[in-house]
Motif scaffolding. Structure first.
Motif, short mmCIF file in Angstrom:
data_model
loop_
_atom_site.label_atom_id
_atom_site.label_comp_id
_atom_site.label_asym_id
_atom_site.label_seq_id
_atom_site.Cartn_x
_atom_site.Cartn_y
_atom_site.Cartn_z
N ARG A 124 2.77 1.67 -3.50
CA ARG A 124 1.94 2.16 -4.60
C ARG A 124 1.52 3.61 -4.35
O ARG A 124 1.44 4.41 -5.28
N GLU B 277 0.83 -1.21 0.00
CA GLU B 277 0.00 0.00 0.00
C GLU B 277 0.86 1.26 0.00
O GLU B 277 0.63 2.20 -0.78
N LYS C 39 -0.66 -2.92 -9.46
CA LYS C 39 -1.16 -3.31 -8.14
C LYS C 39 -0.86 -4.78 -7.88
O LYS C 39 -0.34 -5.16 -6.82
#
Length: 252
Positions: free
Chosen positions: A162, A159, A189
């Motif tokens: 990205r 998380e 992702k």
């Protein structure tokens, strides 16, 4: 699914996990809640790459009918998290948890360099659209996650990783760069999630620390207004991540 792993399978896909999602959003469609449970299980590698999905077993494990499971699985396949195969001249479908091969990894990392290194350059030229405090905070969280890296922190590391890169691209304000990035965002992702699966195989812990420090170095180059340095540091970071991912994939 391997019948010998039935107990683990039921633990991964329990009615309680489904109930948690429904309690957070009482209006969520059942198929969407099932999708969320399966997506989490896949991206956390609780459901391993290459595992065959059995719709009836999923329905039984979650205590729901086959219909919402089928809808969720079809959407997962459409989004690339499952690979659909057919048998019996197309009469029968089966689904396998996605994996990413080395050729795909190479192409995606090359695309990242083309977009993200250019974005870092533009942001260092003019970072008025970039919240430097937020970028630095995310970079520090990523660094901390990498310094204590194992499977338990992999989702958080993914998380933060990205978020850091997305903030830089979006801050350029260049609609074409952003559009290109959005085009591959789903793939990125899943690449990031799968790459993080390989990282616990890293035997040299300093390589994990180095990844965290690289984010901070990029952040500093942007803040100080050094475009060439920001681009070069992003190139080095992406190449380093690619090398570590490839090396550790072979040991996974």
């Amino acid at each position: 699914m391997n019948p010998g792993k039935a107990e683990a399978y039921l633990h991964i896909l329990s009615p309680e996990k489904l109930a948690e999602i429904q309690s957070e959003n009482p209006f969520v469609r059942l198929s969407d809640a099932v999708y969320s449970v399966l997506e989490t299980a896949i991206l956390s590698s609780s459901l391993k790459p290459g595992s065959r999905i059995n719709l009836s077993r999923i329905a039984e494990a979650l205590n729901v009918s086959d219909t919402p499971v089928r809808e969720a699985v079809e959407l997962l396949a459409a989004n690339g998290l499952l690979t659909e195969t057919s048998g019996g001249k197309g009469k029968y479908k089966s689904y396998i948890v996605f994996d990413i091969d080395e050729a795909d990894m190479a192409m995606l990392f090359h695309a990242r360099k083309a977009i993200e290194s250019t974005s870092a350059y533009f942001c260092a030229e003019d970072n008025r659209n970039l919240d430097m405090h937020k970028l630095l905070a995310v970079a520090k969280k990523f660094q901390e996650a990498m310094e204590h890296y194992d499977f338990s922190v992999a989702p958080q590391a993914t998380e933060y990783d990205r978020a850091f890169h997305t903030m830089i691209v979006e801050a350029t304000g260049n609609k074409y760069l952003i559009e290109m990035y959005n085009t591959i965002s789903k793939n990125l992702k899943y690449l990031s999630a799968r790459s993080c699966d390989f990282m616990p195989n890293e035997r040299r812990r300093e390589n994990l620390y180095k990844m965290g420090r690289q984010h901070l170095s990029i952040c500093n180059a942007i803040e100080q207004g050094f475009p060439d340095m920001a681009r070069s540091l992003m190139d080095v970071h992406i190449d380093f991540c690619y090398g570590c991912s490839i090396k550790n994939k072979t040991h996974s």
